[in-house]
Design an enzyme around this catalytic site. Structure first.
Site, PDB file in Angstrom:
ATOM      1  CE  LYS A  22      16.108 103.803  60.586  1.00 29.30           C
ATOM      2  NZ  LYS A  22      17.446 103.816  61.577  1.00 29.30           N
ATOM      3  CG  ASN A  23      19.269 106.352  59.338  1.00 28.86           C
ATOM      4  OD1 ASN A  23      18.551 106.264  60.399  1.00 28.86           O
ATOM      5  ND2 ASN A  23      19.807 105.460  58.506  1.00 28.86           N
ATOM      6  NE  ARG A  92      24.543 100.896  67.676  1.00 25.95           N
ATOM      7  CZ  ARG A  92      25.619 101.380  68.239  1.00 25.95           C
ATOM      8  NH1 ARG A  92      26.009 100.775  69.204  1.00 25.95           N
ATOM      9  NH2 ARG A  92      26.268 102.058  67.265  1.00 25.95           N
ATOM     10  CB  CYS A 116      22.355  95.844  67.439  1.00 28.61           C
ATOM     11  SG  CYS A 116      23.291  96.518  65.872  1.00 28.61           S
ATOM     12  NE  ARG A 121      25.884  99.891  64.399  1.00 27.58           N
ATOM     13  CZ  ARG A 121      24.471 100.047  64.260  1.00 27.58           C
ATOM     14  NH1 ARG A 121      23.619  99.074  64.415  1.00 27.58           N
ATOM     15  NH2 ARG A 121      24.307 101.121  63.763  1.00 27.58           N
ATOM     16  N   PRO A 122      31.094  99.316  67.591  1.00 26.97           N
ATOM     17  CG  PRO A 122      33.283  99.134  66.762  1.00 26.97           C
ATOM     18  CD  PRO A 122      31.887  98.774  66.343  1.00 26.97           C
ATOM     19  CG  LEU A 125      36.057 105.427  64.158  1.00 29.10           C
ATOM     20  CD1 LEU A 125      35.173 105.192  62.774  1.00 29.10           C
ATOM     21  CD2 LEU A 125      37.510 105.762  63.850  1.00 29.10           C
ATOM     22  CG  ASP A 305      20.826 101.193  56.089  1.00 34.54           C
ATOM     23  OD1 ASP A 305      21.022 102.549  56.382  1.00 34.54           O
ATOM     24  OD2 ASP A 305      21.604 100.597  56.668  1.00 34.54           O
ATOM     25  NE  ARG A 397      15.297  99.957  66.079  1.00 36.03           N
ATOM     26  CZ  ARG A 397      16.421  99.800  65.967  1.00 36.03           C
ATOM     27  NH1 ARG A 397      16.878  98.638  65.981  1.00 36.03           N
ATOM     28  NH2 ARG A 397      17.603 100.876  66.023  1.00 36.03           N
TER      29      ARG A 397
HETATM   30  C1  EPZ Z   1      24.418 104.993  60.610  1.00 30.92           C
HETATM   31  O1  EPZ Z   1      24.743 103.945  61.452  1.00 30.92           O
HETATM   32  C2  EPZ Z   1      22.752 104.365  60.167  1.00 30.92           C
HETATM   33  N1  EPZ Z   1      22.164 104.847  61.411  1.00 30.92           N
HETATM   34  C3  EPZ Z   1      22.779 103.031  59.874  1.00 30.92           C
HETATM   35  O2  EPZ Z   1      21.308 102.766  59.416  1.00 30.92           O
HETATM   36  C4  EPZ Z   1      23.440 102.685  58.694  1.00 30.92           C
HETATM   37  O3  EPZ Z   1      23.589 101.479  58.218  1.00 30.92           O
HETATM   38  C5  EPZ Z   1      25.028 103.093  58.891  1.00 30.92           C
HETATM   39  O4  EPZ Z   1      25.110 104.475  59.277  1.00 30.92           O
HETATM   40  C6  EPZ Z   1      25.766 103.042  57.614  1.00 30.92           C
HETATM   41  O5  EPZ Z   1      25.429 103.879  56.738  1.00 30.92           O
HETATM   42  C7  EPZ Z   1      21.648 106.068  61.536  1.00 30.92           C
HETATM   43  O6  EPZ Z   1      22.213 107.029  60.742  1.00 30.92           O
HETATM   44  C8  EPZ Z   1      20.666 106.328  62.879  1.00 30.92           C
HETATM   45  P1  EPZ Z   1      28.641 103.961  60.908  1.00 30.92           P
HETATM   46  P2  EPZ Z   1      26.211 104.392  62.254  1.00 30.92           P
HETATM   47  O7  EPZ Z   1      29.249 104.658  62.217  1.00 30.92           O
HETATM   48  O8  EPZ Z   1      26.382 105.688  62.187  1.00 30.92           O
HETATM   49  C9  EPZ Z   1      32.127 100.957  62.125  1.00 30.92           C
HETATM   50  C10 EPZ Z   1      19.572 101.561  59.656  1.00 30.92           C
HETATM   51  O9  EPZ Z   1      19.064 100.469  59.072  1.00 30.92           O
HETATM   52  N2  EPZ Z   1      32.263 101.946  63.418  1.00 30.92           N
HETATM   53  O10 EPZ Z   1      28.839 104.537  59.802  1.00 30.92           O
HETATM   54  O11 EPZ Z   1      26.373 103.517  63.540  1.00 30.92           O
HETATM   55  C11 EPZ Z   1      30.823 100.231  62.547  1.00 30.92           C
HETATM   56  O12 EPZ Z   1      31.101  99.190  63.196  1.00 30.92           O
HETATM   57  C12 EPZ Z   1      20.464 101.694  60.207  1.00 30.92           C
HETATM   58  O13 EPZ Z   1      18.634 102.379  59.284  1.00 30.92           O
HETATM   59  C13 EPZ Z   1      33.585 101.966  64.232  1.00 30.92           C
HETATM   60  O14 EPZ Z   1      34.259 100.840  64.036  1.00 30.92           O
HETATM   61  O15 EPZ Z   1      27.091 103.703  61.353  1.00 30.92           O
HETATM   62  C14 EPZ Z   1      30.441  99.765  61.168  1.00 30.92           C
HETATM   63  O16 EPZ Z   1      31.099  98.789  60.806  1.00 30.92           O
HETATM   64  C15 EPZ Z   1      21.594 100.460  60.621  1.00 30.92           C
HETATM   65  N3  EPZ Z   1      33.793 102.629  65.410  1.00 30.92           N
HETATM   66  C16 EPZ Z   1      30.907 100.917  60.221  1.00 30.92           C
HETATM   67  O17 EPZ Z   1      31.741 101.769  60.921  1.00 30.92           O
HETATM   68  C17 EPZ Z   1      32.860 103.684  65.458  1.00 30.92           C
HETATM   69  O18 EPZ Z   1      33.260 104.367  66.306  1.00 30.92           O
HETATM   70  C18 EPZ Z   1      29.867 101.900  59.862  1.00 30.92           C
HETATM   71  O19 EPZ Z   1      29.176 102.549  60.930  1.00 30.92           O
HETATM   72  C19 EPZ Z   1      31.765 103.795  64.668  1.00 30.92           C
HETATM   73  C20 EPZ Z   1      31.420 103.026  63.594  1.00 30.92           C
END
Ligand code: EPZ
Length: 421
Positions: A22-23, A92, A116, A121-122, A125, A305, A397
């Site tokens: 999915k990802n 998202r 969520c 989920r800010p 970055l 995950d 999902r």
């Molecule tokens: C991806 O989400 C995955 N989703 C998530 O999978 C996965 O849990 C996550 O990466 C971590 O591996 C997809 O790929 C579609 P991040 P993403 O940006 O990109 C913080 C699932 O179950 N952050 O690496 O949203 C954020 O709040 C889903 O399949 C900021 O602070 O993850 C979090 O604490 C859930 N500012 C951390 O970084 C930002 O601008 C990791 O987020 C972006 C993120």
């Protein structure tokens, strides 16, 4: 509301193939905006997040059709660059459509995707990375308006290796004039798969899978046919199902090299794990052992995950397990439901301490997010009696008919819909 009804006490065994990731699929679907050529994505899982992404692409003017198990897309008639509010809120991860829209059309508009169930989920970055590429971004009444008319290659330094922000910047930079280097990039395998797909389209990206990704902007990209990598989290979930029921089985068409942290944790719990080129075989012990201490962290660390699934395993293991969730600030909601089933878990902040019990009891529980829901199904597989997992639509999902995947290994899991909710 959809529900899964799980009969406990059955030992799972057998073989099943793992669906594609999915990802990886979601950012690759977003990458179809980068070209007016035809993009075919092979073997796409029929999950709700994919359906939502296709709906968003269609509202932007793309053609997107299923062809057996593949999806064929064309963004030749891409006409809009404003993500539809309602749809973007249901998905998202639509936030990483900003990058390809800016790359292709030099503008994008998106509403702030809400938080969520697992955290705020800010997207700071994402915005920081796009601004580094010269994108002018202003926020007006909840809308984020992006002007990429003066985009250019640049250096992007992430304080945290965000998966989505890395993908957004990569997809923006591939068609931006000049060279871009992303420092402290996320290293997840799905990012290397995105790089492979973009390079087959004529892009010039290298370094994905390491902390430094280099992108040489090109003038245009052409169509592609790409089969995404296997889903390492679905694979981990199915192995956990075999482990929690004391079972034995084999997963085919998977990528064990990307699963080492999970396989090591399962071995520490007493499972015998044999790895082939694209298969994983597992034989569980009579009773699992505690994994002592586990910390989630960005790849190649232990994946967040798989955190909920490991808590379910620890709930019935011999001994005490300590798990720390370092990635998301609110991703231990499943603990209350595991407790309802008889688990002995104490949470303090991001740390869960689990004292294994002999048996869990079936109960009516609720899926907070897709991985928490999967974990509750796993707990139901080994519990005494029947477990009903509510809000199973959240599981759908990211899992393609989980009840059928588990059924192929001998589980009795059925799906029902309660129209009144
Ligand atoms: C991806 O989400 C995955 N989703 C998530 O999978 C996965 O849990 C996550 O990466 C971590 O591996 C997809 O790929 C579609 P991040 P993403 O940006 O990109 C913080 C699932 O179950 N952050 O690496 O949203 C954020 O709040 C889903 O399949 C900021 O602070 O993850 C979090 O604490 C859930 N500012 C951390 O970084 C930002 O601008 C990791 O987020 C972006 C993120």
């Amino acid at each position: 509301m959809r529900m899964l009804r799980v009969e406990g006490g059955r030992r799972l065994s057998g073989e099943t193939r793992v669906s594609r990731a999915k990802n990886a699929v979601l950012p690759i679907l977003a990458a179809s905006l980068l070209t007016d050529g035809e993009v075919t994505v092979k073997d796409v899982p029929r999950i709700d997040d994919v359906a939502h992404m296709l709906d968003i692409l269609r509202t932007l003017g793309c053609d997107a059709v299923w062809d057996q198990g593949d999806v064929r897309l064309s963004a030749a008639n891409l006409r809009d660059t404003a993500l539809p509010d309602a749809l973007a809120k249901t998905l998202r991860s639509s936030i990483f459509l900003m990058g390809p829209l800016l790359a292709r059309m030099r503008r994008a508009a998106v509403t702030y995707p809400g938080g969520c169930e697992i955290g705020l989920r800010p997207i700071d970055l994402h915005l920081q990375g796009l601004r580094a590429l010269g994108v002018a971004i202003r926020e007006e009444g909840g809308l984020i308006l992006c002007d990429g008319s003066r985009m250019h290659g640049s250096n992007v330094h992430f304080d945290y290796p965000s998966v989505g922000a890395t993908e957004n910047v990569m997809l923006a930079a591939v068609l931006a004039p000049g060279d871009t280097t992303i420092y402290n990039a996320a290293r997840e395998p799905e990012i290397a798969d995105l790089q492979a797909c973009v390079n087959k389209m004529g892009g010039r990206v290298r370094g994905a899978g390491t902390s430094t990704i280099e992108i040489e902007g090109v003038a245009a990209l052409h169509g592609v046919c790409h089969r995404p990598i296997p889903d390492r989290i679905v694979a981990g979930t199915l192995l956990a199902a075999l482990a929690i029921t004391g079972g034995e089985g084999r997963l085919l068409e998977t990528a064990p090299r990307e699963m080492s942290a999970v396989l090591e944790a399962l071995r520490e719990m007493g499972c015998r794990v044999h790895v082939g080129r694209d298969s994983v075989a597992l034989r569980a012990p009579e009773r699992l052992r505690a994994f002592r201490s586990l910390q989630t962290s960005p790849h190649p660390g232990f994946p967040t995950d798989m955190q909920a699934q490991m808590l379910a395993l620890a709930s019935i293991a011999q001994g005490t397990s300590v798990l720390t969730e370092n990635v998301f600030e609110n991703r231990l909601n499943h603990v209350q439901d595991l407790r309802r089933m008889g688990a002995d878990i104490v949470v303090s902040g991001r740390v869960a301490v689990v004292r294994g019990v002999e048996k869990l009891s079936g109960a009516r529980v609720s899926a907070h997010d897709l991985r928490a829901g999967a974990a509750l199904v796993l707990a139901g597989l080994c519990a005494q009696g029947e477990t009903v997992v509510e809000h199973a639509e959240r599981i759908d999902r990211g899992y393609e008919r989980l009840e059928e995947q588990l059924g192929a290994l001998g589980a009795l899991v059925s799906k029902e819909t309660d129209e009144t909710v």
